[in-house]
Each structure stands twice: as C-alpha cells, then as structure tokens.
Scaffold this motif. Structure first.
Motif, mmCIF file in Angstrom:
data_model
loop_
_atom_site.group_PDB
_atom_site.id
_atom_site.type_symbol
_atom_site.label_atom_id
_atom_site.label_comp_id
_atom_site.label_asym_id
_atom_site.label_seq_id
_atom_site.Cartn_x
_atom_site.Cartn_y
_atom_site.Cartn_z
ATOM 1 N N GLY A 117 72.381 -21.738 -41.356
ATOM 2 C CA GLY A 117 73.260 -22.519 -42.053
ATOM 3 C C GLY A 117 73.008 -22.619 -43.620
ATOM 4 N N SER A 118 72.130 -21.522 -44.017
ATOM 5 C CA SER A 118 71.853 -21.630 -45.457
ATOM 6 C C SER A 118 73.069 -20.535 -45.971
ATOM 7 N N GLY A 119 73.626 -20.071 -45.239
ATOM 8 C CA GLY A 119 74.942 -19.456 -46.047
ATOM 9 C C GLY A 119 74.679 -17.864 -46.473
ATOM 10 N N TRP A 120 73.451 -17.442 -45.964
ATOM 11 C CA TRP A 120 73.201 -16.000 -46.384
ATOM 12 C C TRP A 120 73.245 -15.220 -45.332
ATOM 13 N N GLU A 121 73.658 -15.678 -44.226
ATOM 14 C CA GLU A 121 73.675 -14.742 -42.957
ATOM 15 C C GLU A 121 74.359 -13.547 -43.099
ATOM 16 N N ASP A 122 75.704 -13.648 -43.620
ATOM 17 C CA ASP A 122 76.817 -12.559 -43.687
ATOM 18 C C ASP A 122 76.208 -11.449 -44.675
ATOM 19 N N LYS A 147 54.764 -9.466 -52.445
ATOM 20 C CA LYS A 147 55.336 -9.200 -53.515
ATOM 21 C C LYS A 147 56.675 -9.092 -53.735
ATOM 22 N N TYR A 148 57.381 -8.772 -52.607
ATOM 23 C CA TYR A 148 58.793 -8.729 -52.568
ATOM 24 C C TYR A 148 59.478 -10.086 -52.316
ATOM 25 N N GLN A 149 58.690 -10.893 -51.582
ATOM 26 C CA GLN A 149 59.142 -12.270 -51.488
ATOM 27 C C GLN A 149 58.869 -12.927 -52.754
ATOM 28 N N ASP A 150 57.791 -12.870 -53.323
ATOM 29 C CA ASP A 150 57.644 -13.615 -54.563
ATOM 30 C C ASP A 150 58.676 -13.196 -55.734
ATOM 31 N N GLU A 151 59.017 -12.270 -55.781
ATOM 32 C CA GLU A 151 59.983 -11.616 -56.740
ATOM 33 C C GLU A 151 61.329 -12.411 -56.123
ATOM 34 N N GLY A 152 61.725 -12.480 -54.939
ATOM 35 C CA GLY A 152 62.953 -13.088 -54.754
ATOM 36 C C GLY A 152 62.754 -14.684 -55.172
ATOM 37 N N ILE A 153 61.554 -15.172 -54.732
ATOM 38 C CA ILE A 153 61.331 -16.870 -55.024
ATOM 39 C C ILE A 153 61.646 -16.811 -56.633
ATOM 40 N N LYS A 154 60.846 -15.992 -57.298
ATOM 41 C CA LYS A 154 60.812 -16.255 -58.836
ATOM 42 C C LYS A 154 62.040 -15.982 -59.329
ATOM 43 N N ASN A 155 63.014 -15.330 -58.612
ATOM 44 C CA ASN A 155 64.475 -15.195 -59.421
ATOM 45 C C ASN A 155 65.408 -15.782 -58.725
ATOM 46 N N MET A 195 66.584 -16.043 -55.627
ATOM 47 C CA MET A 195 67.601 -15.254 -54.811
ATOM 48 C C MET A 195 67.823 -15.650 -53.619
ATOM 49 N N GLY A 196 69.043 -15.393 -53.119
ATOM 50 C CA GLY A 196 69.484 -15.700 -51.793
ATOM 51 C C GLY A 196 68.744 -17.186 -51.336
ATOM 52 N N CYS A 197 68.288 -17.221 -50.107
ATOM 53 C CA CYS A 197 67.867 -18.375 -49.626
ATOM 54 C C CYS A 197 66.811 -19.194 -50.158
ATOM 55 N N TRP A 198 66.395 -18.515 -51.430
ATOM 56 C CA TRP A 198 65.187 -19.171 -52.452
ATOM 57 C C TRP A 198 66.108 -20.100 -53.669
ATOM 58 N N GLU A 199 67.327 -19.963 -53.555
ATOM 59 C CA GLU A 199 68.080 -20.429 -54.768
ATOM 60 C C GLU A 199 67.652 -21.835 -55.194
ATOM 61 N N TYR A 200 67.197 -22.529 -54.293
ATOM 62 C CA TYR A 200 66.632 -24.075 -54.534
ATOM 63 C C TYR A 200 65.285 -24.146 -54.481
ATOM 64 N N GLY A 203 66.378 -12.175 -51.321
ATOM 65 C CA GLY A 203 66.362 -13.563 -50.405
ATOM 66 C C GLY A 203 67.193 -13.499 -49.398
ATOM 67 N N LEU A 204 67.277 -12.462 -48.649
ATOM 68 C CA LEU A 204 68.475 -12.434 -47.502
ATOM 69 C C LEU A 204 67.328 -12.567 -46.174
ATOM 70 N N CYS A 205 66.268 -12.536 -46.313
ATOM 71 C CA CYS A 205 65.232 -12.727 -45.092
ATOM 72 C C CYS A 205 63.917 -13.147 -45.707
ATOM 73 N N ARG A 206 62.989 -13.595 -44.901
ATOM 74 C CA ARG A 206 61.759 -14.320 -45.490
ATOM 75 C C ARG A 206 60.503 -13.838 -44.532
ATOM 76 N N LEU A 207 59.454 -14.131 -44.722
ATOM 77 C CA LEU A 207 58.327 -13.659 -44.245
ATOM 78 C C LEU A 207 57.977 -14.740 -43.084
ATOM 79 N N GLN A 208 57.401 -13.863 -41.965
ATOM 80 C CA GLN A 208 57.061 -15.160 -40.885
ATOM 81 C C GLN A 208 55.976 -15.760 -41.354
ATOM 82 N N LYS A 209 55.777 -17.150 -41.092
ATOM 83 C CA LYS A 209 54.763 -17.576 -41.226
ATOM 84 C C LYS A 209 53.328 -17.292 -40.337
ATOM 85 N N LYS A 210 53.720 -17.065 -38.946
ATOM 86 C CA LYS A 210 52.587 -16.874 -38.161
ATOM 87 C C LYS A 210 53.098 -15.387 -37.273
#
Length: 326
Positions: free
Chosen positions: A221-226, A295-303, A305-310, A274-281
């Motif tokens: 429901g995050s809206g980034w699936e498509d 490092k790729y996820q941290d870049e998305g969070i910093k900017n 992007m995508g599901c990290w917009e908030y 921000g179109l996917c995220r790392l698995q926690k386990k």
C-alpha cells in the motif's frame, strides 16, 4: 555488582538500533549470567555471536544439560528432527549452488521476482518443434480440457504450452499459465485449446521463478509497487543474465544477477530509488549481501527516495506489513 565485557569486534558492540551486545558476569563469585540462564533452559546459544566472542564452548556446555532434559525453551525440542532438517538444508543449498546458470528473463512478477528460462536448455528447441507440428491439425471432437491439464494455446499466431487454471463452463472460457514463460492470460476460450502429445506434455516447464536475493517489496500500500515493477522490467526483461543461485525454497530461486554491461547490481539500482528494501532477517546464505547492498539503501534513505519518502520504516510498520502479506 556485575562486570560487563564488550566484545572487541567493533561490528558487534552496537547494532543499528543502538543496542549494545555484551557478556555479563557476576562479580563475586565471577560467573557468566548467560551460562546461568542457559542452564535453566531460559535461552539458547546464538552460535555466530558466541564463536565471534570466543565463548562458544563454554556457553554450549552450559546449554547441553537443559537441552537433554528439555527444560523450558527446549520443551518441544527433537534432536533427530533437527539433524534431519540440517541435512535437508545442506542438501538444498548444495543443489542450489550447482544450478548457477545463464538465464533469459521472460516475465516480471513484481519488483523482486520474475520468471526466466535457462539459456541453452536443450528442451527449448524440443518444445518449439513439437508445438510447430500442431499447426494445420484438427481439434478432436471429444477434447475437453480441465483444471491442471497441460495443453496448447495459440497467441499472436504461435502455439504455446499452457496449464489450465480456473474454468468457467458457463462462459466456455478458462485462465491459463504459459508454463514456459511464466505469464498468465484470462478468459481464453476452451474450444481454442489443443491437446499435446504425452512426450510434449512431459517435458518439464522451461521457465522457473527467481527472486532477487536479500531484498523485499516496499510496505504493502506504499504506492511504489507499479513503479518498481516498471523499473525492474526496464532493467532485466528479455535480457540475458549470469545468475548465482544462493538458495532455493518454495518462493523460487534466490539469486544475484549480473551482466558485463552493468557495475551496479540490480538490487542496488532498486534500493537507491527506494523501490525495494533490504530484508531484515534473510537466510544465512544471503546475509553477506546485506553489507554489500547497505550503501545503496542508505543512499535511498538519505535522498528520501521511493518508500523512504517519509524516512525509515519503523519496526511496527514492518510487522504490520508482514501480517497483511500472510
């Protein structure tokens, strides 16, 4: 009073949530608190951490009597089943590693999963040859395909093998899956299907399901699936890739894929947007990828992007998402 011993390995001093990992000892007499808990069946040894800290043998020895007596957390423990599971897991991982191959992507399921064929599979030509022989033949009058049947379906002037899914006898239609490609079609007319020879039906499906290792979808429901679906399609669809299989389970072959043309892994491209995220386990066989892809996820969070917009996704949001997907 207690003595707190923090391991020397800097990576184990504090986790990403700010929690310290340490060994705790009573002062007089000096005794491991962890051993005391293990002896009462109030915990289990975390093997990797114990080995890294140098206390595995001591902790394991404290744990063994409680395990043998099935105290508390060991109440339902089955040693024989554990050994059988270990053998199954070892065999499963061995088989997965033997299946590294070059693949051609035939269908995108979602941002992190897809279907593909093995490049050079000798059955590809056998299927094509068998299907070409159908053209010009007559449909038997008594042919009535049912759920689960492997039959032939014509699409865009060519015949393909399909598996019949749901049927609607009132409408005279059915849903089918193109087993050699992974895509599905709805509302196919039953009287347009053709039977296959036993030899052609018995050839294993040419497409297999693959999953991008160590990553997962954004929260439902995050809206980034498509957008993720379109992005991964543009990256990998109808292209050949070298796939390294890390694990095989009911969801498919978990892989890393690469080509000579790209230096950034596919997972990296998706994570930084921000179109996917790392698995926690993730499974142990994929944990090494977390460090590579962080490092790729941290870049998305910093900017943002995508599901990290908030900002980062909380543990509560993550747990809610897991419940919704069950």
């Amino acid at each position: 009073n207690v003595i707190i011993e923090i391991p020397k390995d800097d990576n184990r001093v504090v986790d990403r949530q700010g929690t310290f990992s340490a060994y705790v000892w009573t002062e007089k007499p000096k005794r491991s608190v962890a051993c005391a808990l293990l002896e009462q069946g109030l915990g289990k040894v975390f093997t990797r951490s114990a080995r890294a800290g140098g206390y595995y043998d001591q902790l394991n020895s404290a744990q063994e009597p409680a395990k043998a007596m099935r105290l508390r957390v060991w109440e339902d423990f089955d040693e024989e089943e554990k050994n059988r599971k270990a053998k199954r897991d070892a065999q499963r991982k061995k088989e997965a590693k033997e299946k590294n191959q070059k693949i051609s992507v035939t269908e995108i399921v979602d941002t992190v999963s897809f279907f593909a064929q093995s490049v050079g599979d000798k059955n590809i030509e056998a299927v094509k040859s068998g299907l070409s022989a159908i053209e010009g033949t007559s449909r038997p009058a008594d042919f009535a395909p049912e759920f689960g049947d492997i039959v032939a379906c014509k699409f865009d002037g060519a015949w393909y093998r399909v598996c019949v899914d749901e049927t609607d006898d009132d409408m005279g239609t059915c849903d089918v899956e193109y087993i050699d490609y992974g895509n599905k079609e709805h509302g196919v007319e039953l009287n347009s299907l053709m039977p296959l020879t036993d030899d052609l039906k018995n050839i294993p499906r040419l497409s297999k399901k693959y999953v991008l290792a160590a990553v997962q979808m954004p929260p439902e429901g995050s809206g980034w699936e498509d957008e993720g679906y379109n992005k991964v399609g543009n990256l990998i669809f109808q292209k050949e890739w070298d796939a390294e299989v890390l694990l095989q389970d009911k969801s498919g072959y978990h892989v890393t894929i690469k080509s000579d043309e790209k230096s950034t892994p596919v997972q990296g491209e998706l994570l930084k947007e921000g179109l996917c995220r790392l698995q926690k386990k993730p499974d142990y066989s994929m944990k090494f990828l977390l460090k590579q892809y962080r490092k790729y996820q941290d870049e998305g969070i910093k900017n943002r992007m995508g599901c990290w917009e908030y900002g980062e996704i909380s543990d509560e949001e993550d747990e809610d998402d897991r419940r919704r997907r069950r």
